[in-house]
Write an enzyme that holds these catalytic residues in place. Structure first.
Site, PDB file in Angstrom:
ATOM      1  N   HIS A   8      18.001 -90.490-137.551  1.00  0.00           N
ATOM      2  CA  HIS A   8      17.218 -90.927-138.714  1.00  0.00           C
ATOM      3  C   HIS A   8      15.735 -90.779-138.427  1.00  0.00           C
ATOM      4  O   HIS A   8      15.305 -90.729-137.281  1.00  0.00           O
ATOM      5  CB  HIS A   8      17.516 -92.402-139.039  1.00  0.00           C
ATOM      6  CG  HIS A   8      17.065 -93.341-137.961  1.00  0.00           C
ATOM      7  ND1 HIS A   8      17.766 -93.514-136.788  1.00  0.00           N
ATOM      8  CD2 HIS A   8      15.967 -94.126-137.861  1.00  0.00           C
ATOM      9  CE1 HIS A   8      17.127 -94.368-136.016  1.00  0.00           C
ATOM     10  NE2 HIS A   8      16.013 -94.758-136.633  1.00  0.00           N
ATOM     11  N   ASP A  66      12.385 -93.238-139.539  1.00  0.00           N
ATOM     12  CA  ASP A  66      12.341 -94.653-139.895  1.00  0.00           C
ATOM     13  C   ASP A  66      12.032 -94.865-141.371  1.00  0.00           C
ATOM     14  O   ASP A  66      11.087 -94.276-141.914  1.00  0.00           O
ATOM     15  CB  ASP A  66      11.294 -95.385-139.039  1.00  0.00           C
ATOM     16  CG  ASP A  66      11.746 -95.505-137.589  1.00  0.00           C
ATOM     17  OD1 ASP A  66      12.964 -95.488-137.334  1.00  0.00           O
ATOM     18  OD2 ASP A  66      10.874 -95.601-136.708  1.00  0.00           O
ATOM     19  N   HIS A  87      15.213 -89.370-134.867  1.00  0.00           N
ATOM     20  CA  HIS A  87      15.578 -89.867-133.543  1.00  0.00           C
ATOM     21  C   HIS A  87      16.927 -90.574-133.594  1.00  0.00           C
ATOM     22  O   HIS A  87      17.405 -90.953-134.666  1.00  0.00           O
ATOM     23  CB  HIS A  87      14.492 -90.771-132.958  1.00  0.00           C
ATOM     24  CG  HIS A  87      14.096 -91.912-133.851  1.00  0.00           C
ATOM     25  ND1 HIS A  87      13.251 -91.752-134.919  1.00  0.00           N
ATOM     26  CD2 HIS A  87      14.432 -93.223-133.844  1.00  0.00           C
ATOM     27  CE1 HIS A  87      13.079 -92.918-135.527  1.00  0.00           C
ATOM     28  NE2 HIS A  87      13.798 -93.834-134.902  1.00  0.00           N
ATOM     29  N   ARG A 124       8.896-102.901-131.407  1.00  0.00           N
ATOM     30  CA  ARG A 124       8.502-101.772-132.238  1.00  0.00           C
ATOM     31  C   ARG A 124       7.455-102.171-133.274  1.00  0.00           C
ATOM     32  O   ARG A 124       7.582-103.205-133.938  1.00  0.00           O
ATOM     33  CB  ARG A 124       9.715-101.210-132.977  1.00  0.00           C
ATOM     34  CG  ARG A 124       9.371 -99.872-133.618  1.00  0.00           C
ATOM     35  CD  ARG A 124      10.520 -99.332-134.370  1.00  0.00           C
ATOM     36  NE  ARG A 124      10.703-100.096-135.603  1.00  0.00           N
ATOM     37  CZ  ARG A 124      11.430 -99.668-136.608  1.00  0.00           C
ATOM     38  NH1 ARG A 124      12.079 -98.524-136.504  1.00  0.00           N
ATOM     39  NH2 ARG A 124      11.543-100.388-137.702  1.00  0.00           N
TER      40      ARG A 124
END
Ligand SMILES: [Fe+2]
Length: 282
Positions: free
Chosen positions: A100, A102, A250, A273
């Site tokens: 995917h 993000d 990723h 993150r």
């Protein structure tokens, strides 16, 4: 590079480790410019042996743009900008497994994410990235011409998909959101064309049913995930990855097979993150 940083590519398709910079120390303007340039050249850059706190990670991200808050995953109570990505011991999944980019289910997906490894097992749980510019450029001229006029519907999916399978993750009480993006977008800084679809969030082509879309989407997903378009990063505590979310996908590999490596499967994995706001894809 002018700040004294050095880039060491880790694969042919994308990805480089940047040496000679302390991310927690407050970056010079020259260092910020070098990291920006390296991100455009390598699409994902990595740093080793960093010591970030939530405060310094947020300050780092702000040098590259405004912080984007995840539409569904809830951040830390003390620092809502930081989503703590936790895999508890014994869990067989990583949050973020399956290819995917993000949050492409919103109108303006993030331009990038900065992921910091606080605790990781000694092995297992690597992350792969793939270069969507290469994925575009290696299509036939006929396919490029056809995709050039198409749009696709992306969806965040229901909040449950972000928490139901993970003991350590929390979600906002948010609805599913959808956005329509060009199938081939152009990079706002380099102008390069990008095959902008991903297996996790792209549902169908605009104006077509899911059933009609599926065969071509499946081809495009498989094509963009080809090993020769990827790099693979092995985390250590203190490692940082900063990726351009506009032109990469990723996959957090969940290879915690306990029968083979109980030691890795028993270890907690904690990543912090932060996302940086991006433009509407065109
Ligand atoms: Fe992700």
């Amino acid at each position: 590079m002018s700040s004294g940083m050095e880039a060491a590519p880790i694969a042919g398709a994308l990805g480089a480790e940047l040496h000679g910079v302390d991310l927690a120390g407050g970056l010079s303007d020259a260092a910020v410019a070098d990291i920006r340039r390296a991100l455009l050249d390598h699409l994902v850059v990595f740093f080793r042996d960093q010591a970030l706190t939530p405060e310094t990670q947020i300050a780092l991200a702000r040098r590259f743009g405004a912080i984007a808050i995840h539409p569904i995953a809830r951040g830390r109570d003390d620092h809502p900008e930081i989503v703590e990505v936790v895999r508890e011991p014994g869990e067989m999944l990583n949050w973020g497994s399956k290819w995917h980019a993000d949050t492409t289910g919103i109108e303006s997906p993030p331009m990038g994410s900065i992921l910091y490894a606080r605790a990781v097992p000694p092995f297992a749980g690597d992350t792969c990235w793939a270069n969507l510019c290469l994925a575009h450029d290696t299509l036939s001229d006929g396919m490029k011409a056809m995709l050039g006029g198409m749009h696709a519907v992306h969806s965040t999916g229901a909040p449950g998909r972000y928490v139901d399978f993970y003991k350590g993750m929390r979600a906002f009480d948010a609805g599913e959101s959808e956005a329509v993006h060009p199938v081939v977008r152009s990079h706002p800084e380099t102008g390069r064309p990008i095959l902008f679809v991903n297996r996790s969030f792209t549902r169908r082509f605009d104006g077509m049913t899911e059933e009609e879309s599926r065969p071509l989407l499946d081809f495009l997903f498989g094509h963009s995930e080809r090993p020769e378009f990827t790099c693979r990063f092995r985390w250590r505590p203190g490692s940082v990855a900063f990726w351009d979310n506009r032109c990469t996908i990723h996959d957090a590999i969940a290879d915690y097979w306990p029968a083979r490596n109980g030691g890795a499967a028993d270890k907690r994995r904690v990543m912090h993150r932060v996302m940086i706001e991006g433009d509407r894809p065109v």
